[in-house]
Motif scaffolding. Structure first.
Motif, short mmCIF file in Angstrom:
data_model
loop_
_atom_site.label_atom_id
_atom_site.label_comp_id
_atom_site.label_asym_id
_atom_site.label_seq_id
_atom_site.Cartn_x
_atom_site.Cartn_y
_atom_site.Cartn_z
N HIS A 1 0.87 -1.18 0.00
CA HIS A 1 0.00 0.00 0.00
C HIS A 1 0.90 1.22 0.00
CE1 HIS A 1 -3.83 -2.08 0.72
NE2 HIS A 1 -3.06 -2.96 1.34
N ILE A 2 0.70 2.10 -0.99
CA ILE A 2 1.59 3.24 -1.19
C ILE A 2 0.78 4.52 -1.22
CG2 ILE A 2 3.28 4.26 -2.76
CD1 ILE A 2 3.52 1.29 -3.88
N ASN A 3 1.29 5.52 -0.53
CA ASN A 3 0.73 6.87 -0.61
C ASN A 3 1.83 7.76 -1.16
OD1 ASN A 3 -0.63 9.20 -0.35
ND2 ASN A 3 -0.91 9.12 1.86
N THR A 4 1.62 8.32 -2.34
CA THR A 4 2.66 9.11 -2.99
C THR A 4 2.10 10.45 -3.41
OG1 THR A 4 4.31 9.09 -4.75
CG2 THR A 4 2.20 8.08 -5.25
N LYS A 5 2.99 11.45 -3.42
CA LYS A 5 2.58 12.79 -3.86
C LYS A 5 3.80 13.53 -4.38
CE LYS A 5 3.01 14.76 0.74
NZ LYS A 5 2.33 15.49 1.79
N GLY A 6 3.55 14.55 -5.20
CA GLY A 6 4.60 15.40 -5.72
C GLY A 6 5.29 14.80 -6.94
N GLY A 7 5.95 15.65 -7.70
CA GLY A 7 6.71 15.20 -8.86
C GLY A 7 5.83 14.64 -9.96
N GLY A 8 6.45 13.88 -10.85
CA GLY A 8 5.74 13.21 -11.93
C GLY A 8 5.76 11.71 -11.72
N LEU A 9 5.26 10.98 -12.70
CA LEU A 9 5.17 9.53 -12.56
C LEU A 9 6.54 8.87 -12.46
CD1 LEU A 9 2.25 8.33 -14.85
CD2 LEU A 9 2.39 8.33 -12.38
N LYS A 10 7.51 9.35 -13.21
CA LYS A 10 8.85 8.77 -13.16
C LYS A 10 9.48 8.96 -11.79
CE LYS A 10 12.80 7.16 -14.64
NZ LYS A 10 13.06 5.76 -14.45
N GLY A 11 9.38 10.17 -11.24
CA GLY A 11 9.91 10.43 -9.91
C GLY A 11 9.19 9.63 -8.85
N GLN A 12 7.87 9.53 -8.97
CA GLN A 12 7.10 8.74 -8.02
C GLN A 12 7.47 7.27 -8.09
OE1 GLN A 12 2.93 9.58 -8.57
NE2 GLN A 12 3.09 11.59 -7.61
N THR A 13 7.72 6.76 -9.31
CA THR A 13 8.11 5.36 -9.47
C THR A 13 9.43 5.09 -8.77
OG1 THR A 13 6.96 5.28 -11.59
CG2 THR A 13 8.61 3.58 -11.17
N ASP A 14 10.40 5.97 -8.93
CA ASP A 14 11.69 5.79 -8.27
C ASP A 14 11.56 5.92 -6.75
OD1 ASP A 14 12.97 5.29 -10.64
OD2 ASP A 14 13.64 7.35 -10.92
N ALA A 15 10.68 6.81 -6.28
CA ALA A 15 10.45 6.96 -4.85
C ALA A 15 9.80 5.69 -4.28
CB ALA A 15 9.57 8.17 -4.58
N ILE A 16 8.88 5.10 -5.04
CA ILE A 16 8.24 3.85 -4.61
C ILE A 16 9.27 2.74 -4.51
CG2 ILE A 16 6.65 2.04 -5.38
CD1 ILE A 16 4.91 4.34 -6.54
N LYS A 17 10.16 2.66 -5.49
CA LYS A 17 11.20 1.62 -5.47
C LYS A 17 12.07 1.74 -4.22
CE LYS A 17 14.90 2.05 -7.98
NZ LYS A 17 15.91 2.11 -9.04
N LEU A 18 12.48 2.95 -3.88
CA LEU A 18 13.31 3.15 -2.69
C LEU A 18 12.53 2.86 -1.42
CD1 LEU A 18 15.97 4.09 -1.45
CD2 LEU A 18 15.10 6.43 -1.55
N GLY A 19 11.25 3.26 -1.38
CA GLY A 19 10.42 2.99 -0.20
C GLY A 19 10.21 1.51 0.03
N ILE A 20 9.98 0.75 -1.04
CA ILE A 20 9.80 -0.70 -0.90
C ILE A 20 11.11 -1.34 -0.41
CG2 ILE A 20 9.47 -2.84 -2.20
CD1 ILE A 20 7.40 -1.35 -3.90
#
Length: 137
Positions: free
Chosen positions: A71-90
């Protein structure tokens, strides 16, 4: 960080950032569903296979894609930045599960935070570094 829920499942937390994007990740033992901002992951990532592969890569590398619901809650940036942030968070959430995961993910580079951000525009320039065309006469 580890927390308990009402139904005694353990939740593993991790957070990631990239450019202007921030993602808070929760790993819950389950069947392998990925939910981003209350939408299924393929729908939120616009059915882009590259974004799906990147965001799921730490789980795929360890071979545990079907063991945890994400379960992910993401905000800010674009899809590419959010994807990389999700990868680091996981990856960070997986480190709280086991110290062995940390060694494996660190050697592969999943725990490296990419801190590059857009440079601010300066006064008298068109962009951050682009100057107006020079005219001698």
């Amino acid at each position: 960080m580890i927390t308990n829920t009402r139904n005694s499942n353990i939740i593993y937390h991790g957070s990631g950032r990239r450019k202007g994007a921030m993602a808070r990740v929760q790993l819950i033992p389950g069947s392998g569903k990925m939910i981003i901002n209350r939408f299924p992951a393929p729908f939120y990532l616009q059915f882009n296979p590259a974004y799906l592969i990147i965001s799921n890569s730490p789980l795929q590398f360890l071979g545990i894609t079907k063991e945890y619901d994400v379960h992910i809650n993401t905000k800010g940036g674009g899809l590419k930045g959010q994807t990389d942030a999700i990868k680091l968070g996981i990856a960070r959430a997986l480190c709280t599960i086991s110290s062995e995961n940390r060694k494996i993910l660190k050697s592969k580079g999943y725990l490296t935070c990419d801190t590059r951000i857009k440079e601010r525009k300066k006064y008298g320039l068109r962009k951050a570094r682009k100057a107006p065309q020079y005219s001698k006469r």
